[in-house]
Design a protein around this motif. Structure first.
Motif, PDB file in Angstrom:
ATOM      1  N   VAL A  74       0.817  -1.231  -0.169  1.00  0.00           N
ATOM      2  CA  VAL A  74      -0.083  -0.088  -0.028  1.00  0.00           C
ATOM      3  C   VAL A  74       1.080   1.503   0.110  1.00  0.00           C
ATOM      4  O   VAL A  74       0.583   2.185  -0.722  1.00  0.00           O
ATOM      5  N   LEU A  75       1.906   1.294   1.013  1.00  0.00           N
ATOM      6  CA  LEU A  75       2.814   2.306   0.972  1.00  0.00           C
ATOM      7  C   LEU A  75       3.399   2.559  -0.456  1.00  0.00           C
ATOM      8  O   LEU A  75       3.807   3.593  -1.006  1.00  0.00           O
ATOM      9  N   GLN A  76       3.756   1.392  -1.071  1.00  0.00           N
ATOM     10  CA  GLN A  76       4.318   1.646  -2.355  1.00  0.00           C
ATOM     11  C   GLN A  76       3.581   2.178  -3.414  1.00  0.00           C
ATOM     12  O   GLN A  76       3.775   2.901  -4.316  1.00  0.00           O
ATOM     13  N   CYS A  77       2.137   1.877  -3.243  1.00  0.00           N
ATOM     14  CA  CYS A  77       1.184   2.268  -4.238  1.00  0.00           C
ATOM     15  C   CYS A  77       1.186   3.873  -4.104  1.00  0.00           C
ATOM     16  O   CYS A  77       1.439   4.686  -5.029  1.00  0.00           O
ATOM     17  N   ASP A  78       1.087   4.598  -2.691  1.00  0.00           N
ATOM     18  CA  ASP A  78       0.991   6.031  -2.490  1.00  0.00           C
ATOM     19  C   ASP A  78       2.387   6.482  -3.026  1.00  0.00           C
ATOM     20  O   ASP A  78       2.349   7.563  -3.496  1.00  0.00           O
ATOM     21  N   ARG A  79       3.536   5.706  -2.685  1.00  0.00           N
ATOM     22  CA  ARG A  79       4.812   6.445  -3.239  1.00  0.00           C
ATOM     23  C   ARG A  79       4.703   6.776  -4.625  1.00  0.00           C
ATOM     24  O   ARG A  79       5.292   7.497  -5.066  1.00  0.00           O
ATOM     25  N   VAL A  80       4.405   5.651  -5.489  1.00  0.00           N
ATOM     26  CA  VAL A  80       4.253   5.619  -6.795  1.00  0.00           C
ATOM     27  C   VAL A  80       3.307   6.634  -7.344  1.00  0.00           C
ATOM     28  O   VAL A  80       3.728   7.559  -8.412  1.00  0.00           O
ATOM     29  N   VAL A  81       2.280   6.977  -6.668  1.00  0.00           N
ATOM     30  CA  VAL A  81       1.395   7.996  -7.081  1.00  0.00           C
ATOM     31  C   VAL A  81       2.143   9.530  -6.746  1.00  0.00           C
ATOM     32  O   VAL A  81       2.057  10.317  -7.559  1.00  0.00           O
ATOM     33  N   ASN A  82       2.623   9.642  -5.510  1.00  0.00           N
ATOM     34  CA  ASN A  82       3.308  10.761  -5.147  1.00  0.00           C
ATOM     35  C   ASN A  82       4.225  11.210  -6.357  1.00  0.00           C
ATOM     36  O   ASN A  82       4.692  12.183  -6.578  1.00  0.00           O
ATOM     37  N   GLN A  83       5.363   9.884  -6.551  1.00  0.00           N
ATOM     38  CA  GLN A  83       6.251  10.125  -7.625  1.00  0.00           C
ATOM     39  C   GLN A  83       5.679  10.759  -8.917  1.00  0.00           C
ATOM     40  O   GLN A  83       6.136  11.754  -9.532  1.00  0.00           O
ATOM     41  N   GLY A  84       4.669  10.278  -9.289  1.00  0.00           N
ATOM     42  CA  GLY A  84       3.916  10.618 -10.687  1.00  0.00           C
ATOM     43  C   GLY A  84       3.353  12.067 -10.332  1.00  0.00           C
ATOM     44  O   GLY A  84       3.707  12.777 -11.413  1.00  0.00           O
ATOM     45  N   ILE A  85       2.768  12.585  -9.361  1.00  0.00           N
ATOM     46  CA  ILE A  85       2.683  13.966  -9.194  1.00  0.00           C
ATOM     47  C   ILE A  85       3.696  14.806  -9.195  1.00  0.00           C
ATOM     48  O   ILE A  85       3.679  16.001  -9.929  1.00  0.00           O
ATOM     49  N   GLN A  86       4.628  14.388  -8.348  1.00  0.00           N
ATOM     50  CA  GLN A  86       5.886  15.319  -8.364  1.00  0.00           C
ATOM     51  C   GLN A  86       6.671  15.201  -9.839  1.00  0.00           C
ATOM     52  O   GLN A  86       6.933  16.472 -10.169  1.00  0.00           O
ATOM     53  N   ARG A  87       6.655  14.437 -10.650  1.00  0.00           N
ATOM     54  CA  ARG A  87       7.143  14.426 -11.937  1.00  0.00           C
ATOM     55  C   ARG A  87       6.347  15.391 -12.780  1.00  0.00           C
ATOM     56  O   ARG A  87       7.165  16.101 -13.599  1.00  0.00           O
TER      57      ARG A  87
END
Length: 440
Positions: free
Chosen positions: A52-65
């Motif tokens: 689950v944390l990995q899912c949040d991290r992937v979404v946050n990385q997408g928003i940051q990029r």
């Protein structure tokens, strides 16, 4: 010992492959390094929470990029439009980075579709503990026993004892033959002594016996005869036909009757050596043909073929399926054996005696025959050598021979004259007897 090490190395290979698979799974699902937790949470809960944390991290990385992209486009737009006020107005769309928050709608979808099976944690724990126990407690002992059956024959020895007996017999025979050869070499080394003894014996007979080997028409013999011829006395040369058999001309190739005995003994030796050579060559020829027949009819060939293949197959596309497939594939093995052999090395074809051997034997026999004939002429040199060192003795011997032959010729002439006179008288008497018988 080698098989044990091989099994242990296979175990280490399996452990290393599982470690690489574990690291791959951990990194794939967001773990920096998998370490079993001592807390109450199970491995399944840890994998689910960190997924689950990995899912949040992937979404946050997408928003940051996405926000970084808008910022870079804003700066590029300002550089493209250098007018201060107009560039801010025209580049205002590049400030709409709030649109990147639309990607947050992926968070609920990712949490609902967690790619972790319900029993993944339990299977992973069992597999991890099994591999660790395999690497720590797996011990192999391979014991191979070979039982060789031997045919039991009456009085037959086992293979090892038979080999040792053959080697011992061969070594004893070799040692005995070496001793015999050493004795023969020692005896041959003393053959030169016979030459000295024969030379000494010839010289003693030459000095003591005036008749010993005194049958040669030498130069001094001819000088005596020529001197008597000039003085008008009796002379011997040329010899009569009956006298030629008793004398030897040193430079003549004709073999004298006395010398013929030496040639005869030499010929017997040559015949013996020739017969022995023929027998040995015939035996060798027979053995060659026998061994050739044996080598051509005793060749046996055998073919040994074997193969084995160990193949573990794990079906399925899940994580555990791929994990087990990768781990179990280390035990897959296959081998094949195809051996073809024969006993051609043990029954190699015999080699025939070359023609050079026959030629060498014939040449040796011919040389032996030649030396037997030349021995006659070499023996004549003994008198020449003795006369060279004892010239006075040689003159006495020649003078004695000449006078002896003169006496023989005179005696022979007198005996013939007396015999002829007796024959004549006897003939007259016989005639008178015949006449008297006729008258009566």
């Amino acid at each position: 010992m080698d098989d044990k090490d091989e099994f242990e190395s296979e175990t280490l290979i399996v452990n290393e492959k599982f470690q690489s698979i574990r690291d791959e799974i951990v990194l794939q699902y967001g773990y920096d390094r998998f370490e079993p937790s001592g807390r109450a949470n199970s491995t399944q809960d840890q994998f689910a929470a960190k997924t689950v944390l990995q899912c949040d991290r992937v979404v946050n990385q997408g928003i940051q990029r996405c926000a970084d992209w808008f910022s870079s486009r804003w700066e590029a737009c300002l550089e493209a439009i250098p007018v201060p006020v107009i560039n801010h107005i025209l580049c205002i769309p590049m400030k709409f980075h709030f649109l990147c928050d639309v990607m947050r709608v992926m968070t609920p979808w990712c949490r609902e579709h967690i790619p972790v099976e319900g029993n993944f944690g339990q299977l992973f724990d069992q597999l991890n503990s099994s591999v660790e126990q395999l690497s720590r407690e797996f011990i192999t002992e391979l014991s191979v026993q070979e039982h060789e059956e031997q045919a039991v024959l009456d009085g037959a020895l086992p293979a090892d004892n038979f080999t040792q007996a053959v080697k011992r017999s061969f070594n004893d025979l070799t040692a005995a033959m070496e001793q015999v050869f050493n004795v023969l070499q020692l005896l041959l080394s003393f053959t030169f002594i016979t030459m000295f003894t024969q030379a000494i014996g010839y010289l003693r007979s030459y000095m003591r016996d005036v008749n010993f080997d005194n049958t040669y028409i030498t130069t001094y013999f001819r000088q005596i005869d020529a001197r008597r011829r000039r003085a008008g006395k009796r002379f011997l040369l040329p010899l009569k036909k009956s006298e030629k058999k008793e004398f030897i001309y040193p430079w003549s190739l004709k073999i004298h009757a006395e010398e013929l005995q030496q040639v005869t003994s030499g010929l017997f030796q040559v015949m013996f050596v020739s017969l022995l050579s023929v027998i040995l060559l015939a035996v060798d020829f027979s053995l060659f043909h026998v061994l050739d027949i044996v080598s051509r009819h005793t060749i046996s060939q055998f073919n040994l073929t074997s193969s084995h293949q160990v193949d573990f197959r794990v079906d399925g596309d899940t994580i555990m399926g791929r994990l087990l497939r990768t781990m179990v594939s280390a035990f897959n093995s296959s081998s094949s054996l195809d051996v073809t052999s024969d006993n051609s090395v043990c029954v190699s074809p015999p080699s025939a005696v070359s023609s050079d051997v026959y030629i060498s034997c014939a040449c040796c026999v011919a040389l032996l025959l030649l030396f037997s004939c030349l021995q006659v002429y070499s023996n004549r040199l003994r008198r020449v050598i003795a006369a060279f060192y004892h010239p006075k003795r040689e003159k006495k011997r020649v003078l004695f021979l000449y006078n002896l032959q003169i006496q023989r010729r005179i005696s022979s002439a007198d005996s013939k004259h007396t015999t002829s006179r007796g024959q004549k008288r006897r003939t007259v008497f016989q005639q008178l007897v015949r006449c008297w018988r006729r008258l009566c």
